[in-house]
Write a protein that holds these residues in place. Structure first.
Motif, short mmCIF file in Angstrom:
data_model
loop_
_atom_site.label_atom_id
_atom_site.label_comp_id
_atom_site.label_asym_id
_atom_site.label_seq_id
_atom_site.Cartn_x
_atom_site.Cartn_y
_atom_site.Cartn_z
N LEU A 200 0.85 -1.18 0.00
CA LEU A 200 0.00 0.00 0.00
C LEU A 200 0.89 1.24 0.00
O LEU A 200 1.63 1.47 0.95
CB LEU A 200 -0.91 -0.01 1.23
CG LEU A 200 -1.73 -1.28 1.45
CD1 LEU A 200 -2.43 -1.24 2.80
CD2 LEU A 200 -2.73 -1.49 0.31
N ASP B 74 -2.46 7.25 -0.35
CA ASP B 74 -3.56 7.48 0.57
C ASP B 74 -4.78 6.65 0.17
O ASP B 74 -5.06 6.46 -1.01
CB ASP B 74 -3.96 8.96 0.57
CG ASP B 74 -2.87 9.86 1.13
OD1 ASP B 74 -1.96 9.34 1.81
OD2 ASP B 74 -2.93 11.08 0.89
N ARG B 75 -5.47 6.14 1.17
CA ARG B 75 -6.75 5.42 1.03
C ARG B 75 -6.61 4.04 0.39
O ARG B 75 -7.61 3.40 0.08
CB ARG B 75 -7.79 6.25 0.25
CG ARG B 75 -8.01 7.65 0.77
CD ARG B 75 -9.13 8.39 0.03
NE ARG B 75 -9.06 8.26 -1.43
CZ ARG B 75 -8.23 8.95 -2.20
NH1 ARG B 75 -7.38 9.81 -1.68
NH2 ARG B 75 -8.23 8.77 -3.52
N THR B 76 -5.39 3.59 0.19
CA THR B 76 -5.23 2.30 -0.48
C THR B 76 -5.70 1.13 0.39
O THR B 76 -6.17 0.12 -0.13
CB THR B 76 -3.76 2.08 -0.91
OG1 THR B 76 -2.89 2.42 0.16
CG2 THR B 76 -3.43 2.93 -2.12
N GLY B 77 -5.56 1.24 1.70
CA GLY B 77 -6.06 0.16 2.57
C GLY B 77 -7.56 0.00 2.46
O GLY B 77 -8.08 -1.11 2.31
N SER C 232 2.60 -2.13 4.38
CA SER C 232 3.07 -0.79 4.01
C SER C 232 4.16 -0.34 4.97
O SER C 232 4.25 -0.83 6.10
CB SER C 232 1.89 0.20 4.07
OG SER C 232 2.30 1.49 3.63
N ARG D 150 3.84 2.68 5.81
CA ARG D 150 3.01 3.67 6.52
C ARG D 150 2.07 2.94 7.49
O ARG D 150 1.14 2.25 7.07
CB ARG D 150 2.21 4.50 5.51
CG ARG D 150 3.09 5.33 4.59
CD ARG D 150 2.28 6.00 3.50
NE ARG D 150 1.20 6.82 4.01
CZ ARG D 150 0.33 7.48 3.26
NH1 ARG D 150 0.42 7.40 1.93
NH2 ARG D 150 -0.64 8.19 3.80
N LEU E 32 -1.67 3.15 7.08
CA LEU E 32 -2.29 2.35 6.03
C LEU E 32 -2.45 0.89 6.47
O LEU E 32 -3.41 0.22 6.09
CB LEU E 32 -1.48 2.44 4.74
CG LEU E 32 -1.49 3.79 4.04
CD1 LEU E 32 -0.62 3.76 2.79
CD2 LEU E 32 -2.91 4.23 3.69
N GLU F 217 -5.46 1.03 8.54
CA GLU F 217 -6.62 1.18 7.66
C GLU F 217 -7.01 -0.17 7.06
O GLU F 217 -8.20 -0.53 6.99
CB GLU F 217 -6.30 2.18 6.56
CG GLU F 217 -7.43 2.52 5.62
CD GLU F 217 -7.00 3.57 4.61
OE1 GLU F 217 -7.00 4.77 4.96
OE2 GLU F 217 -6.65 3.19 3.47
#
Length: 212
Positions: free
Chosen positions: A84, A87-90, A111, A113, A116, A119
């Motif tokens: 991931l 942004d918002r990929t999870g 990730s 991050r 994520l 998320e």
């Protein structure tokens, strides 16, 4: 622990074809790889697209493989390790899974991050998760982060990789990945010290790996 390391082609067989392309994933399957790693961002139309770097131009985004297309390609033949990136990929991956797009595909996702990874935990709690760790993470902090986010895989993406690190992560109950390598001697070293998942751009390097 498996009888041999799990093999992962990094961005597909990127030593033999353009990275993160359907051709690269086809070649990885032809070589019998267990998984291919790939990177995803959310496109302007909401699709998850496969690319290592963000692509802002909408026309250029349309030329990128969709993750749904890769699922269709590899179904029943090879697993995917979805990194991931954007942004918002999870959340987007969770949406895609609820549509059944990954049926028959063994999946890992993670990730660098932590937000994520969290998320993803909320959006698709059944998907085995990974944290990718950059340079500077103490071993104890890596273990704590993995416990906090309920991940299966610890993925230190730095060097050197010492046997003590592998042992500590295993003692914590984690499955261990290491940085992708295109050096056969380093890959053999990773296998020798007990790394569970080994990645390379080149499937030819991975094909002969065995635990020693």
């Amino acid at each position: 622990m498996t009888a041999r390391p799990v093999t992962v082609c990094h961005r597909g067989a990127s030593a033999l074809a353009a990275e993160n392309t359907l051709d690269a994933f086809r070649i990885a399957m032809d070589y019998g790889m267990d998984f291919s790693e790939l990177d995803v961002y959310v496109a302007a139309n909401g699709d998850l697209v496969v690319t290592h770097d963000p692509v802002d131009d909408v026309d250029a985004q349309r030329a990128l493989p969709r993750l749904a297309d890769v699922f269709e390609l590899v179904r029943g033949r090879m697993g995917l390790y979805v990194e991931l990136k954007g942004d918002r990929t999870g959340a987007a991956l969770g949406d895609l899974l609820r549509q059944g797009a990954a049926a028959g595909v063994q999946l890992i996702s993670g990730s660098f991050r932590l937000e994520l990874v969290d998320e993803l935990r909320q959006a698709a709690p059944d998907v085995p998760r990974s944290i990718l760790f950059g340079q500077g993470w103490p071993t104890a902090a890596m273990i704590d982060a993995c416990r906090d986010l309920g991940v299966t895989y610890a993925h230190p993406c730095f060097r050197p990789i010492e046997p003590a690190l592998i042992d500590a992560l295993h003692t914590a109950g984690l499955v261990v990945m290491t940085p992708h390598t295109n050096d056969a001697s380093e890959a053999a070293y990773f296998a020798r010290i007990g790394v569970d998942v080994i990645a390379s751009d080149d499937p030819r390097l991975l094909g002969s790996l065995a635990k020693t």
